[in-house]
Design a protein around this motif. Structure first.
Motif, PDB file in Angstrom:
ATOM      1  N   VAL B  19      13.224   6.089  16.329  1.00 23.26           N
ATOM      2  CA  VAL B  19      12.740   7.187  17.163  1.00 23.26           C
ATOM      3  C   VAL B  19      11.775   8.064  16.378  1.00 23.26           C
ATOM      4  O   VAL B  19      12.156   8.655  15.373  1.00 23.26           O
ATOM      5  CB  VAL B  19      13.913   8.058  17.649  1.00 23.26           C
ATOM      6  CG1 VAL B  19      13.414   9.153  18.569  1.00 23.26           C
ATOM      7  CG2 VAL B  19      14.955   7.208  18.330  1.00 23.26           C
ATOM      8  N   ALA B  21      10.280  11.547  16.603  1.00 22.38           N
ATOM      9  CA  ALA B  21      10.838  12.658  17.375  1.00 22.38           C
ATOM     10  C   ALA B  21      10.372  14.007  16.855  1.00 22.38           C
ATOM     11  O   ALA B  21      10.006  14.151  15.686  1.00 22.38           O
ATOM     12  CB  ALA B  21      12.364  12.600  17.328  1.00 22.38           C
ATOM     13  N   ASP B  22      10.372  14.979  17.751  1.00 29.42           N
ATOM     14  CA  ASP B  22      10.156  16.380  17.421  1.00 29.42           C
ATOM     15  C   ASP B  22      11.203  17.204  18.150  1.00 29.42           C
ATOM     16  O   ASP B  22      11.361  17.064  19.364  1.00 29.42           O
ATOM     17  CB  ASP B  22       8.765  16.844  17.886  1.00 29.42           C
ATOM     18  CG  ASP B  22       7.650  16.277  17.028  1.00 29.42           C
ATOM     19  OD1 ASP B  22       7.357  16.869  15.995  1.00 29.42           O
ATOM     20  OD2 ASP B  22       7.095  15.219  17.407  1.00 29.42           O
ATOM     21  N   VAL B  23      11.888  18.041  17.395  1.00 32.67           N
ATOM     22  CA  VAL B  23      12.772  19.028  18.018  1.00 32.67           C
ATOM     23  C   VAL B  23      12.427  20.381  17.413  1.00 32.67           C
ATOM     24  O   VAL B  23      12.526  20.575  16.201  1.00 32.67           O
ATOM     25  CB  VAL B  23      14.262  18.728  17.795  1.00 32.67           C
ATOM     26  CG1 VAL B  23      15.120  19.765  18.529  1.00 32.67           C
ATOM     27  CG2 VAL B  23      14.617  17.327  18.252  1.00 32.67           C
ATOM     28  N   PHE B  24      12.019  21.289  18.271  1.00 34.02           N
ATOM     29  CA  PHE B  24      11.709  22.651  17.843  1.00 34.02           C
ATOM     30  C   PHE B  24      13.002  23.447  17.803  1.00 34.02           C
ATOM     31  O   PHE B  24      13.733  23.465  18.787  1.00 34.02           O
ATOM     32  CB  PHE B  24      10.712  23.257  18.841  1.00 34.02           C
ATOM     33  CG  PHE B  24      10.340  24.684  18.558  1.00 34.02           C
ATOM     34  CD1 PHE B  24       9.334  24.976  17.645  1.00 34.02           C
ATOM     35  CD2 PHE B  24      10.989  25.725  19.202  1.00 34.02           C
ATOM     36  CE1 PHE B  24       8.984  26.307  17.392  1.00 34.02           C
ATOM     37  CE2 PHE B  24      10.649  27.050  18.947  1.00 34.02           C
ATOM     38  CZ  PHE B  24       9.638  27.333  18.044  1.00 34.02           C
ATOM     39  N   LEU B  26      16.293  23.696  15.923  1.00 29.65           N
ATOM     40  CA  LEU B  26      17.613  23.077  16.096  1.00 29.65           C
ATOM     41  C   LEU B  26      18.690  24.142  16.344  1.00 29.65           C
ATOM     42  O   LEU B  26      18.633  25.233  15.778  1.00 29.65           O
ATOM     43  CB  LEU B  26      17.993  22.280  14.842  1.00 29.65           C
ATOM     44  CG  LEU B  26      17.105  21.092  14.483  1.00 29.65           C
ATOM     45  CD1 LEU B  26      17.576  20.469  13.166  1.00 29.65           C
ATOM     46  CD2 LEU B  26      17.087  20.045  15.581  1.00 29.65           C
ATOM     47  N   ALA B  27      19.661  23.769  17.153  1.00 31.21           N
ATOM     48  CA  ALA B  27      20.813  24.649  17.370  1.00 31.21           C
ATOM     49  C   ALA B  27      21.623  24.719  16.078  1.00 31.21           C
ATOM     50  O   ALA B  27      21.870  23.696  15.445  1.00 31.21           O
ATOM     51  CB  ALA B  27      21.665  24.128  18.513  1.00 31.21           C
ATOM     52  N   ASP B 443      30.626  11.091  17.139  1.00 33.18           N
ATOM     53  CA  ASP B 443      29.663  11.652  18.098  1.00 33.18           C
ATOM     54  C   ASP B 443      28.337  10.911  18.065  1.00 33.18           C
ATOM     55  O   ASP B 443      27.457  11.204  18.875  1.00 33.18           O
ATOM     56  CB  ASP B 443      29.400  13.128  17.779  1.00 33.18           C
ATOM     57  CG  ASP B 443      30.620  13.993  18.047  1.00 33.18           C
ATOM     58  OD1 ASP B 443      31.577  13.489  18.644  1.00 33.18           O
ATOM     59  OD2 ASP B 443      30.591  15.175  17.662  1.00 33.18           O
ATOM     60  N   ARG B 444      28.176   9.968  17.107  1.00 25.08           N
ATOM     61  CA  ARG B 444      26.905   9.276  16.932  1.00 25.08           C
ATOM     62  C   ARG B 444      25.756  10.297  16.869  1.00 25.08           C
ATOM     63  O   ARG B 444      24.715  10.138  17.514  1.00 25.08           O
ATOM     64  CB  ARG B 444      26.650   8.290  18.094  1.00 25.08           C
ATOM     65  CG  ARG B 444      27.722   7.230  18.243  1.00 25.08           C
ATOM     66  CD  ARG B 444      27.618   6.154  17.189  1.00 25.08           C
ATOM     67  NE  ARG B 444      28.756   5.248  17.219  1.00 25.08           N
ATOM     68  CZ  ARG B 444      28.847   4.184  18.012  1.00 25.08           C
ATOM     69  NH1 ARG B 444      27.842   3.858  18.803  1.00 25.08           N
ATOM     70  NH2 ARG B 444      29.905   3.418  17.993  1.00 25.08           N
ATOM     71  N   PRO B 467      19.974  16.314  17.301  1.00 24.62           N
ATOM     72  CA  PRO B 467      20.371  15.530  18.477  1.00 24.62           C
ATOM     73  C   PRO B 467      20.022  14.052  18.357  1.00 24.62           C
ATOM     74  O   PRO B 467      20.341  13.275  19.244  1.00 24.62           O
ATOM     75  CB  PRO B 467      19.622  16.207  19.623  1.00 24.62           C
ATOM     76  CG  PRO B 467      18.455  16.863  18.982  1.00 24.62           C
ATOM     77  CD  PRO B 467      18.859  17.220  17.580  1.00 24.62           C
ATOM     78  N   VAL B 468      19.369  13.659  17.276  1.00 25.17           N
ATOM     79  CA  VAL B 468      19.056  12.258  17.019  1.00 25.17           C
ATOM     80  C   VAL B 468      19.968  11.784  15.881  1.00 25.17           C
ATOM     81  O   VAL B 468      20.096  12.466  14.864  1.00 25.17           O
ATOM     82  CB  VAL B 468      17.581  12.107  16.607  1.00 25.17           C
ATOM     83  CG1 VAL B 468      17.283  10.708  16.126  1.00 25.17           C
ATOM     84  CG2 VAL B 468      16.670  12.513  17.760  1.00 25.17           C
ATOM     85  N   ARG B 469      20.601  10.655  16.067  1.00 27.53           N
ATOM     86  CA  ARG B 469      21.442  10.078  15.015  1.00 27.53           C
ATOM     87  C   ARG B 469      20.587   9.715  13.803  1.00 27.53           C
ATOM     88  O   ARG B 469      19.597   9.011  13.920  1.00 27.53           O
ATOM     89  CB  ARG B 469      22.135   8.828  15.592  1.00 27.53           C
ATOM     90  CG  ARG B 469      22.946   8.002  14.633  1.00 27.53           C
ATOM     91  CD  ARG B 469      23.656   6.863  15.391  1.00 27.53           C
ATOM     92  NE  ARG B 469      22.798   6.214  16.375  1.00 27.53           N
ATOM     93  CZ  ARG B 469      21.968   5.205  16.105  1.00 27.53           C
ATOM     94  NH1 ARG B 469      21.910   4.701  14.907  1.00 27.53           N
ATOM     95  NH2 ARG B 469      21.211   4.701  17.057  1.00 27.53           N
TER      96      ARG B 469
END
Lengths: 483, 483
Positions: B19, B21-24, B26-27, B443-444, B467-469
């Motif tokens: 993947v 990916a971009d996550v702005f 993170l929680a 939770d993978r 959120p990405v393994r």
């Protein structure tokens, strides 16, 4: 940013994803027919930030659009935010500014004046544009390849405030037929009917009023009519001021079916309203004319299907009565009565998310597909709870033979809305495939399943492994490469 | 493309991710200290396509680089392929063309002439460049912000074929010190020592030979010396022709420590080789000089640590003897002997992936961190198997007090290599944080954990939910924003 609430809408399989992603060439079990050439789009609500009010319902998440492009027996994945005006304002602020689902009274003052839409309900294709849709707001335009957001459109002249998440394509004109409700604002009875040309410009707008303000989530279009089912999922400013959920179900109000002629020059005065006893209905499978009769096929439940929009008179949610069965409502335009001619249950399976071969929109049709909730096949996870709606069976109904087919995804999975892929533009009805997402609840991953559309019982012919968990999704559509 | 093999390297938590990916934002649970400003880079092997030969070892996957950017108490995630020449050739072909790990005899003819590197071992920063490194190939340059691949570099003149995945930064000159082995090709004893200026150009190259061909995975640099530990993880063209794993462990060969003076004008003739009895060692925590003595700290096991590189004489893998303990090797440059002066075990905990405050590279140092395998704390999943290496404890050693600390991540998780973040450029040694990835096996999914570096026992001060393994990863590094 801080973490999300420890509530069912934000944990387990429903943990926010928020991932913009690209995966080239998903791993596939089985074989993707190489003649499939085009793209499947779908949307999931996915909160950008923890909710302003501490908790929230799944329907209030921001729209995250996924794109599965099929070519040469391979499928490629892309996912991007639908960057609504709300999304951008909150992104810049680094936190949520908008409060409860359709309750602007709960917003942060900084949200005032910004369109509240989340674009989280449908990913719809028309005229080379991808529309990310939420029924409380205008249509958001996105690039169908890059998934870049281009912004809201009023189709060059729409005067209502909202555009449905369930427009239809007229198979004869190619126009996109839509409507708006709460067209002059939340809790107004004002509605608007729209016809939009393939170039994205508004051809027609008709203002009218519905009998009472309620959630107008879907509708139907036949060759001569637009059909509006009015079901008492109601609201009021009093509810919003009290901090109640926007909608609640009212078992004391009747259900109506409004029939708006599509002929040139028709106005609100030409609408005819039919009335029937209280029930619950949301999505429409299809509708069509047969002489003077109009048939309108929709899953109907005896009582409220939405526990998060509770009974306005305080009755507890009744799971048994929330089961919906595909039902044919028939009204006779030649009759003098405002009564329905008949309400006929069409299936033994209980289900929702009905779909058809969209080339038969508004026409007599044979095949329908839907998500079935089979209470005899519960989710059984090692970890415990299911973490989401348990629509675990794909159903198909053949109206010609009166038969049903189904396929169960097993005890550790659930399914998302099916979508039909025609084999080609001139293929007979139902000749093609069903594409849908399967939630692998224990693996916290998702598969994209492909079925022979009229032989679903044999199970998927191909399963593409999506390495990103796809949250509870709503609606999606197929765009052939030729289009 | 077809699915991956149903083998441990490709299933469960080890399922290929692939993947981009971009996550702005993170929680985060807990609080990220707002003064942390910079970026943590790490790499995981992640196969682009199912293996050409039907199965493969994890170390042969393509490099996937992750970037965690910290700013204002928030952390943002980006992940992209290291697009090696191999990756591009296979991407265009739509399938694997390269065969077994470091065995070109197993390649598809179409692979011939292309650098075989996967860039899957380290994400290293120097002079504003991000290097994705694999020891069998040159360094691959990437943009540290966009993670766009810029291509292989020879630093403007490197004549060997390979560059280590474990270069060091000389804390006094700022140069990147590296080496190559198999510098004239697979199974050659030729090695090269390199010094690279911050502008990316080669300042120095020294060719030499090691006593026997073996895996030269890491090394050490002190102010005056470069140190090469020769451990008999050996190979030969005969092995490759027989289709055996490239490397195997030979318990009959001695271990050597080569000491190359870094003084101007030194050549291969100046190398001094010390010899000790057979053992296993791979990564180096640090090395430093004390008068004429050189101390070299490395986790040492009695026997082979790599079950996938089995004993060359057929002995079965011995898990008990594979436990490695941080050990100080000392050699005396004033002695006339080729023997080690001492081999002293420094810790009670068994572990690997040793790290330090990198500003103390090659200097006397106080703190070290590593991943500990605690056999008394097994992984216990609802689903059964652990799905990966069970490094489940973070350890810290304080060489000044001779004390140890540790933190166990619990029975459903495992850990990846720690990395030290200094509080600032002038902070005392160890004053800062440890950042590392935690695999949440059930939770993978993965978390990015942050610890107070010298108080790890109290557990993480912040956990960012990815959120990405994140698959089994190898090495990573911190880039301060100021750099």
């Amino acid at each position: 940013m801080s973490s999300f609430p420890d509530s069912p809408a934000f944990t387990g399989f429903n943990t926010p994803s928020r991932v913009e992603a690209d995966v080239f060439d998903l791993a596939v079990e089985g074989t993707i027919p190489p003649e499939i050439h085009g793209t499947f789009y779908r949307v999931q609500p996915d909160p950008q930030f923890p909710p302003l009010l501490g908790n929230d319902i799944p329907f209030n998440g921001d729209g995250m659009i996924a794109r599965f492009h099929f070519e040469n027996g391979r499928v490629h994945f892309r996912q991007r935010w639908a960057k609504t005006d709300k999304w951008k304002l909150e992104h810049d602020a680094g936190r949520s500014l908008f409060g409860a689902y359709r309750n602007p009274l709960t917003d942060d003052p900084a949200a005032k004046g910004t369109i509240r839409g989340t674009a989280n309900t449908n990913a719809f294709l028309h005229g080379g544009r991808l529309y990310a849709l939420k029924e409380d707001s205008p249509a958001l335009v996105m690039d169908p390849d890059t998934l870049e957001t281009l912004g809201y459109t009023d189709f060059g002249g729409m005067t209502g405030e909202t555009f449905t998440a369930h427009p239809k394509i007229d198979p004869e004109t190619g126009d996109m037929i839509g409507f708006g409700y709460a067209s002059k604002g939340i809790c107004t009875r004002d509605m608007t009917y729209y016809e939009v040309a393939p170039d994205g410009t508004l051809k027609r707008e008709i203002w009218f009023e519905n009998p009472y303000y309620c959630m107008m989530h879907d509708f139907a279009v036949t060759r001569d009519y637009a059909l509006f089912h009015v079901v008492p999922i109601v609201s009021s400013w009093e509810r919003l001021a009290e901090g109640k959920p926007h909608f609640g179900f009212d078992t004391t109000l009747p259900v109506h079916l409004g029939v708006l002629p599509r002929r040139e020059g028709a106005t609100a005065a030409d609408i005819r309203w039919f009335t029937t006893e209280n029930c619950f209905a949301s999505h429409v499978m299809n509708a069509f004319q047969e002489g003077d009769r109009i048939h309108f096929d929709t899953p109907v439940a005896k009582n409220n299907m939405f526990p998060f929009f509770p009974d306005v008179h305080g009755a507890p949610f009744n799971p048994m009565e929330s089961a919906s069965f595909l039902t044919r409502w028939t009204v006779d335009m030649a009759s003098n009565s405002d009564a329905f001619e008949s309400r006929t249950r069409l299936t033994d399976m209980a289900g929702e998310f009905p779909r058809i071969d969209d080339r038969y929109q508004g026409l007599p049709y044979r095949y329908g597909w839907l998500l079935v909730i089979d209470p005899t096949k519960p989710v059984e996870l090692k970890g415990g709870s299911a973490g989401g709606a348990v629509m675990n069976t794909l159903g198909m109904v053949d109206h010609e033979t009166g038969t049903e087919q189904s396929w169960w995804c097993g005890p550790v999975s659930s399914l998302q809305e099916p979508c039909f892929i025609p084999r080609g533009p001139d293929a007979p009805e139902g000749d093609g495939w069903i594409v849908m997402i399967c939630n692998r609840l224990e693996d916290r991953a998702s598969d994209l399943l492909l079925f022979d559309a009229t032989d679903i019982a044999k199970g998927p012919i191909a399963s593409a492994r999506i390495p990103v968990r796809m949250r509870f999704g709503l609606h999606g559509n197929w765009l052939p490469a030729a289009a």
